[in-house]
Design a protein around this motif. Structure first.
Motif, PDB file in Angstrom:
ATOM      1  N   VAL A  48      98.594  23.989  24.253  1.00 33.69           N
ATOM      2  CA  VAL A  48      99.623  25.033  24.740  1.00 33.69           C
ATOM      3  C   VAL A  48     100.793  24.585  24.656  1.00 33.69           C
ATOM      4  O   VAL A  48     101.180  23.521  25.195  1.00 33.69           O
ATOM      5  CB  VAL A  48      99.087  25.233  26.290  1.00 33.69           C
ATOM      6  CG1 VAL A  48     100.074  26.288  26.826  1.00 33.69           C
ATOM      7  CG2 VAL A  48      97.664  25.885  26.314  1.00 33.69           C
ATOM      8  N   THR A  56      99.987  20.138  27.528  1.00 35.62           N
ATOM      9  CA  THR A  56      98.703  20.853  28.201  1.00 35.62           C
ATOM     10  C   THR A  56      98.047  21.302  26.843  1.00 35.62           C
ATOM     11  O   THR A  56      98.751  21.781  25.912  1.00 35.62           O
ATOM     12  CB  THR A  56      98.774  22.040  29.278  1.00 35.62           C
ATOM     13  OG1 THR A  56      99.555  23.036  28.814  1.00 35.62           O
ATOM     14  CG2 THR A  56      99.541  21.241  30.605  1.00 35.62           C
ATOM     15  N   ARG A  57      96.853  21.720  27.238  1.00 36.38           N
ATOM     16  CA  ARG A  57      95.979  22.502  26.186  1.00 36.38           C
ATOM     17  C   ARG A  57      95.027  23.418  26.858  1.00 36.38           C
ATOM     18  O   ARG A  57      94.604  23.050  28.121  1.00 36.38           O
ATOM     19  CB  ARG A  57      95.374  21.711  25.160  1.00 36.38           C
ATOM     20  CG  ARG A  57      94.421  20.524  25.645  1.00 36.38           C
ATOM     21  CD  ARG A  57      93.855  19.714  24.717  1.00 36.38           C
ATOM     22  NE  ARG A  57      92.834  19.022  25.220  1.00 36.38           N
ATOM     23  CZ  ARG A  57      91.825  18.146  24.695  1.00 36.38           C
ATOM     24  NH1 ARG A  57      91.502  18.781  23.540  1.00 36.38           N
ATOM     25  NH2 ARG A  57      91.051  17.260  25.047  1.00 36.38           N
ATOM     26  N   LEU A  58      94.184  24.468  26.166  1.00 39.68           N
ATOM     27  CA  LEU A  58      93.328  25.039  26.585  1.00 39.68           C
ATOM     28  C   LEU A  58      91.969  24.748  26.198  1.00 39.68           C
ATOM     29  O   LEU A  58      91.886  24.283  25.057  1.00 39.68           O
ATOM     30  CB  LEU A  58      93.429  26.666  26.363  1.00 39.68           C
ATOM     31  CG  LEU A  58      94.619  27.481  26.762  1.00 39.68           C
ATOM     32  CD1 LEU A  58      94.459  28.903  26.199  1.00 39.68           C
ATOM     33  CD2 LEU A  58      94.643  27.373  28.197  1.00 39.68           C
ATOM     34  N   GLU A  68      93.222  25.265  31.506  1.00 38.80           N
ATOM     35  CA  GLU A  68      94.309  24.487  30.890  1.00 38.80           C
ATOM     36  C   GLU A  68      94.620  23.125  31.584  1.00 38.80           C
ATOM     37  O   GLU A  68      94.407  23.018  32.454  1.00 38.80           O
ATOM     38  CB  GLU A  68      95.571  25.433  31.412  1.00 38.80           C
ATOM     39  CG  GLU A  68      96.949  24.719  30.663  1.00 38.80           C
ATOM     40  CD  GLU A  68      98.194  25.688  30.893  1.00 38.80           C
ATOM     41  OE1 GLU A  68      99.346  25.021  30.522  1.00 38.80           O
ATOM     42  OE2 GLU A  68      98.031  26.713  31.432  1.00 38.80           O
TER      43      GLU A  68
END
Length: 333
Positions: A48, A56-58, A68
């Protein structure tokens, strides 16, 4: 008599984790994990963007929840009964569910510096650790929502849902530790081969795992210690145990009278040092029924601490050392 009824808390978690069944607040990268079947459907992650870099990332977890999460979590809390899964990858959580299992596992030396969050978990204790990521692998799904209000919470299973390797590889994917997992599994398989050669085990000999815990006797199915006996060392389930494995039973409680129906050529006893367990074990071993069992009469009974009935990578690895020691001492008798 035979019973397959579920056992519930507070003693439940201790019994189930024994039956099912390895400092600071940051991650280190020194360790790595062992065996079973790899995951067929891995959770997924995607970055993300936040400005010039993705912080951050999903991540789509076991429950198909899109969460997230930080790309580089530093304060991790683990809720579940297999902290050894994380430790095998070189990840030491800031907090974990140690209230029941903390004194029952084969790796107490690796728990130093990990805060006990209680079981059931204490939201206050978790909040005090300021986690940026919570890993959830517990049977009580009602905890997921409460934890999600504290920090991003990723569900990786529900109380040992998956075989060891599948669990570890899922965590390796989550934390970007696939190479560490590969090293762990490769080293473990090499160690298994070395142990089999060293002990000169006869492929296909039948074996049974009997757990003596408190006043109860449990025959293990395909889990716990049997993951190593059947899955790695080449033993086969005794006829009665095979029926449990075929039925998907992790364990059953039994009475003394039916015990001989489950005993193979070799018998592995899992026990602890509590006075209640010691009394139960003594009563069993003093009985004529016990003394008439061929494995007993012919000296093919091996006693292990119940801590080796967990199936996390750390325990599986240390179990191999224990098997070598116990078989070696048997040979000197």
């Amino acid at each position: 008599m035979l019973s397959t009824k579920k056992i519930f808390l507070p003693l439940t978690l201790l019994i189930l984790t024994l039956i099912l069944a390895a400092c600071g607040q940051s991650i280190n990268t020194n360790n790595a994990a062992p065996s079973a079947a790899a995951a067929t459907e891995s959770p997924t992650a995607s970055p993300v963007a936040t400005g010039d870099a993705a912080t951050t990332r999903l991540y789509t977890d076991y429950k198909k929840r899109e969460v997230e999460i930080p790309t580089d979590p530093q304060h991790i809390v683990y809720v579940g009964s297999n902290p050894g899964d994380l430790l095998a990858l070189g990840i030491k959580p800031a907090g974990a569910s140690l209230s029941v299992i903390g004194t029952q596992v084969a790796y107490p030396d690796l728990l130093e510096g990990i805060e006990d969050i209680g079981y059931p978990f204490s939201a206050e204790k978790i909040l005090a650790l300021s986690p940026d990521l919570i890993i959830f692998d517990d049977w009580d799904e009602t905890g997921i929502e409460a934890l999600s209000k504290i920090a991003p919470t990723v569900v990786v299973g529900l109380d040992g849902t998956f075989p060891t390797e599948e669990r570890v590889r899922q965590l390796a994917d989550l934390f970007g530790r696939t190479e560490a997992a590969d090293r762990w599994f490769n080293d473990y398989q090499a160690k298994v081969a070395s142990v089999k050669k060293q002990l000169n085990l006869t492929e296909g000999d039948t074996a049974t795992s009997l757990l003596v815990l408190g006043s109860e006797l449990y025959i293990m199915g395909g889990k716990g210690l049997n993951e190593t006996l059947y899955g790695q060392l080449g033993f086969k389930p005794a006829e009665g145990v095979q029926k449990l494995v075929d039925a998907g039973e992790r364990f059953v409680t039994i009475s003394d009278e039916v015990l001989p129906q489950y005993i193979g050529k070799h018998m592995f006893i899992l026990t602890d040092t509590s006075s209640k367990t010691a009394a139960r074990q003594s009563a069993l071993m003093d009985s004529g029924l016990w003394k008439a069992i061929p494995a007993v009469k012919e000296g093919r009974v091996y006693t292990f601490d119940s801590k080796y009935n967990f199936d996390d990578p750390i325990t599986l690895d240390r179990l191999l050392d224990e098997i070598v020691e116990i078989f070696g001492s048997k040979g000197k008798e």
